[in-house]
Design a protein around this motif. Structure first.
Motif, PDB file in Angstrom:
ATOM      1  N   ASN A   1       0.805  -1.218   0.000  1.00 11.23           N
ATOM      2  CA  ASN A   1       0.000   0.000   0.000  1.00 11.23           C
ATOM      3  C   ASN A   1       0.839   1.270   0.000  1.00 11.23           C
ATOM      4  O   ASN A   1       0.448   2.281   0.585  1.00 11.23           O
ATOM      5  CB  ASN A   1      -0.940  -0.012   1.203  1.00 11.23           C
ATOM      6  N   VAL A   2       1.988   1.240  -0.651  1.00  4.80           N
ATOM      7  CA  VAL A   2       2.845   2.429  -0.761  1.00  4.80           C
ATOM      8  C   VAL A   2       2.246   3.371  -1.793  1.00  4.80           C
ATOM      9  O   VAL A   2       1.923   2.971  -2.914  1.00  4.80           O
ATOM     10  CB  VAL A   2       4.286   2.041  -1.152  1.00  4.80           C
ATOM     11  N   LEU A   3       2.108   4.646  -1.433  1.00  2.00           N
ATOM     12  CA  LEU A   3       1.591   5.660  -2.341  1.00  2.00           C
ATOM     13  C   LEU A   3       2.712   6.474  -2.979  1.00  2.00           C
ATOM     14  O   LEU A   3       2.635   6.843  -4.142  1.00  2.00           O
ATOM     15  CB  LEU A   3       0.635   6.603  -1.594  1.00  2.00           C
ATOM     16  N   GLU A   4       3.762   6.775  -2.175  1.00  3.64           N
ATOM     17  CA  GLU A   4       4.891   7.571  -2.658  1.00  3.64           C
ATOM     18  C   GLU A   4       6.164   7.106  -1.964  1.00  3.64           C
ATOM     19  O   GLU A   4       6.100   6.536  -0.872  1.00  3.64           O
ATOM     20  CB  GLU A   4       4.700   9.059  -2.326  1.00  3.64           C
ATOM     21  N   LYS A   5       7.301   7.406  -2.611  1.00  2.00           N
ATOM     22  CA  LYS A   5       8.601   7.104  -2.031  1.00  2.00           C
ATOM     23  C   LYS A   5       9.417   8.389  -1.964  1.00  2.00           C
ATOM     24  O   LYS A   5       9.497   9.127  -2.944  1.00  2.00           O
ATOM     25  CB  LYS A   5       9.350   6.075  -2.879  1.00  2.00           C
ATOM     26  N   PHE A   6       9.993   8.645  -0.789  1.00  2.00           N
ATOM     27  CA  PHE A   6      10.890   9.777  -0.590  1.00  2.00           C
ATOM     28  C   PHE A   6      12.142   9.234   0.083  1.00  2.00           C
ATOM     29  O   PHE A   6      12.178   9.110   1.312  1.00  2.00           O
ATOM     30  CB  PHE A   6      10.257  10.860   0.281  1.00  2.00           C
TER      31      PHE A   6
ATOM     32  N   THR B   1       5.225   6.802   1.845  1.00  3.75           N
ATOM     33  CA  THR B   1       3.893   7.272   2.199  1.00  3.75           C
ATOM     34  C   THR B   1       2.967   6.078   2.025  1.00  3.75           C
ATOM     35  O   THR B   1       2.998   5.400   0.999  1.00  3.75           O
ATOM     36  CB  THR B   1       3.434   8.424   1.281  1.00  3.75           C
ATOM     37  N   VAL B   2       2.155   5.822   3.040  1.00  2.00           N
ATOM     38  CA  VAL B   2       1.327   4.619   3.078  1.00  2.00           C
ATOM     39  C   VAL B   2      -0.145   5.007   2.984  1.00  2.00           C
ATOM     40  O   VAL B   2      -0.568   6.028   3.537  1.00  2.00           O
ATOM     41  CB  VAL B   2       1.580   3.856   4.402  1.00  2.00           C
ATOM     42  N   LYS B   3      -0.899   4.183   2.305  1.00  2.00           N
ATOM     43  CA  LYS B   3      -2.348   4.377   2.241  1.00  2.00           C
ATOM     44  C   LYS B   3      -2.870   4.471   3.679  1.00  2.00           C
ATOM     45  O   LYS B   3      -2.616   3.579   4.493  1.00  2.00           O
ATOM     46  CB  LYS B   3      -2.992   3.205   1.508  1.00  2.00           C
ATOM     47  N   PRO B   4      -3.565   5.543   4.030  1.00  2.00           N
ATOM     48  CA  PRO B   4      -4.002   5.748   5.424  1.00  2.00           C
ATOM     49  C   PRO B   4      -5.206   4.883   5.798  1.00  2.00           C
ATOM     50  O   PRO B   4      -6.353   5.309   5.700  1.00  2.00           O
ATOM     51  CB  PRO B   4      -4.344   7.240   5.469  1.00  2.00           C
ATOM     52  N   GLU B   5      -4.922   3.675   6.264  1.00  2.00           N
ATOM     53  CA  GLU B   5      -5.991   2.746   6.628  1.00  2.00           C
ATOM     54  C   GLU B   5      -5.844   2.144   8.012  1.00  2.00           C
ATOM     55  O   GLU B   5      -6.795   1.581   8.532  1.00  2.00           O
ATOM     56  CB  GLU B   5      -6.082   1.610   5.605  1.00  2.00           C
ATOM     57  N   LEU B   6      -4.642   2.212   8.598  1.00  2.00           N
ATOM     58  CA  LEU B   6      -4.400   1.558   9.884  1.00  2.00           C
ATOM     59  C   LEU B   6      -4.408   2.573  11.020  1.00  2.00           C
ATOM     60  O   LEU B   6      -3.746   3.616  10.947  1.00  2.00           O
ATOM     61  CB  LEU B   6      -3.059   0.819   9.864  1.00  2.00           C
ATOM     62  N   VAL B   7      -5.136   2.239  12.086  1.00  2.00           N
ATOM     63  CA  VAL B   7      -5.262   3.112  13.256  1.00  2.00           C
ATOM     64  C   VAL B   7      -4.583   2.445  14.452  1.00  2.00           C
ATOM     65  O   VAL B   7      -4.760   1.241  14.678  1.00  2.00           O
ATOM     66  CB  VAL B   7      -6.756   3.398  13.583  1.00  2.00           C
TER      67      VAL B   7
ATOM     68  N   LYS C   1     -11.216   0.226  14.911  1.00  2.00           N
ATOM     69  CA  LYS C   1     -11.527   1.591  14.489  1.00  2.00           C
ATOM     70  C   LYS C   1     -11.247   1.807  13.018  1.00  2.00           C
ATOM     71  O   LYS C   1     -10.251   1.317  12.490  1.00  2.00           O
ATOM     72  CB  LYS C   1     -10.695   2.595  15.290  1.00  2.00           C
ATOM     73  N   LYS C   2     -12.109   2.584  12.394  1.00  2.00           N
ATOM     74  CA  LYS C   2     -11.897   3.005  11.014  1.00  2.00           C
ATOM     75  C   LYS C   2     -11.077   4.301  11.037  1.00  2.00           C
ATOM     76  O   LYS C   2     -11.043   5.005  12.045  1.00  2.00           O
ATOM     77  CB  LYS C   2     -13.241   3.237  10.328  1.00  2.00           C
ATOM     78  N   VAL C   3     -10.456   4.596   9.927  1.00  2.00           N
ATOM     79  CA  VAL C   3      -9.585   5.771   9.836  1.00  2.00           C
ATOM     80  C   VAL C   3     -10.313   7.057  10.214  1.00  2.00           C
ATOM     81  O   VAL C   3      -9.762   7.911  10.911  1.00  2.00           O
ATOM     82  CB  VAL C   3      -8.981   5.881   8.415  1.00  2.00           C
ATOM     83  N   ASP C   4     -11.545   7.208   9.781  1.00  2.00           N
ATOM     84  CA  ASP C   4     -12.267   8.444  10.088  1.00  2.00           C
ATOM     85  C   ASP C   4     -12.641   8.560  11.562  1.00  2.00           C
ATOM     86  O   ASP C   4     -13.103   9.604  12.018  1.00  2.00           O
ATOM     87  CB  ASP C   4     -13.496   8.614   9.191  1.00  2.00           C
ATOM     88  N   GLU C   5     -12.390   7.505  12.345  1.00  2.00           N
ATOM     89  CA  GLU C   5     -12.650   7.539  13.786  1.00  2.00           C
ATOM     90  C   GLU C   5     -11.400   7.907  14.592  1.00  2.00           C
ATOM     91  O   GLU C   5     -11.460   7.990  15.814  1.00  2.00           O
ATOM     92  CB  GLU C   5     -13.163   6.178  14.261  1.00  2.00           C
TER      93      GLU C   5
END
Length: 175
Positions: free
Chosen positions: A108-113, A118-124, A156-160
């Motif tokens: 779930n990598v979105l970008e590399k620096f 940068t990781v897909k924001p899904e884990l809380v 929990k979901k990300v929006d929580e």
């Protein structure tokens, strides 16, 4: 000084109000020695402050974990509805959980620096910390002391996840 344990039990919860992490309990005749569990003293810390945050960046560890993503950056929701980074944490997960998080990150990598992903924001995760201060060095305007992962909030979901305002409320209580 105290004469019975209940005296300390009643005083202990006020530690944070007194800008302390807890108590150092030692025999009067005892000497201080290296380490928390050696010698004739004991550090009785208060429970950490905590907040639920979203994993947004990851970096590989070092040593035996050099091939695993084990260094994490966490964020809370800002006023604009975007995630704002506020803390890095490296400890608190079991080896099995590290393996699961690493598996997620690699898919779930979105970008590399450089070494940072940068990781897909899904884990809380619930992030614990000992203290909190204002900071001009951090995007969030907040710096936390000794951040660590307390638990993976699979419930929990990300929006929580918590908000920057939640952190600011904690800050107000301890200024």
């Amino acid at each position: 000084d105290f004469s019975v344990w209940t005296d300390l039990q009643q005083l202990h919860p006020t530690s944070r109000e007194n800008h302390a992490e807890g108590f150092m309990i030692k025999r009067k005749s005892g000497t201080y020695q290296v380490g928390r569990k050696k010698g004739d003293w004991w550090k009785w810390k208060v429970d950490p402050l905590s907040i639920d945050a979203v994993l947004i960046y990851a970096q590989k560890g070092s040593g035996r974990r050099a091939e695993l993503f084990t260094d994490y950056t966490f964020a809370v929701w800002g006023e604009n509805g975007k995630l704002v980074p506020f803390a890095k944490a490296y400890s608190g997960l079991t080896d099995a959980e590290i393996g699961q998080v690493d598996y997620f990150i690699k898919r779930n990598v979105l970008e590399k620096f450089g070494p940072v992903r940068t990781v897909k924001p899904e884990l809380v995760f619930e992030i614990g910390f000992e203290g909190i201060n204002e900071s001009t060095r951090h995007k969030s305007g907040i710096a936390v002391r000794f951040p660590r992962i307390l638990r993976w909030r699979k419930d929990k979901k990300v929006d929580e996840a918590d908000t920057l305002e939640s952190l600011k409320e904690i800050l107000k209580m301890y200024q």
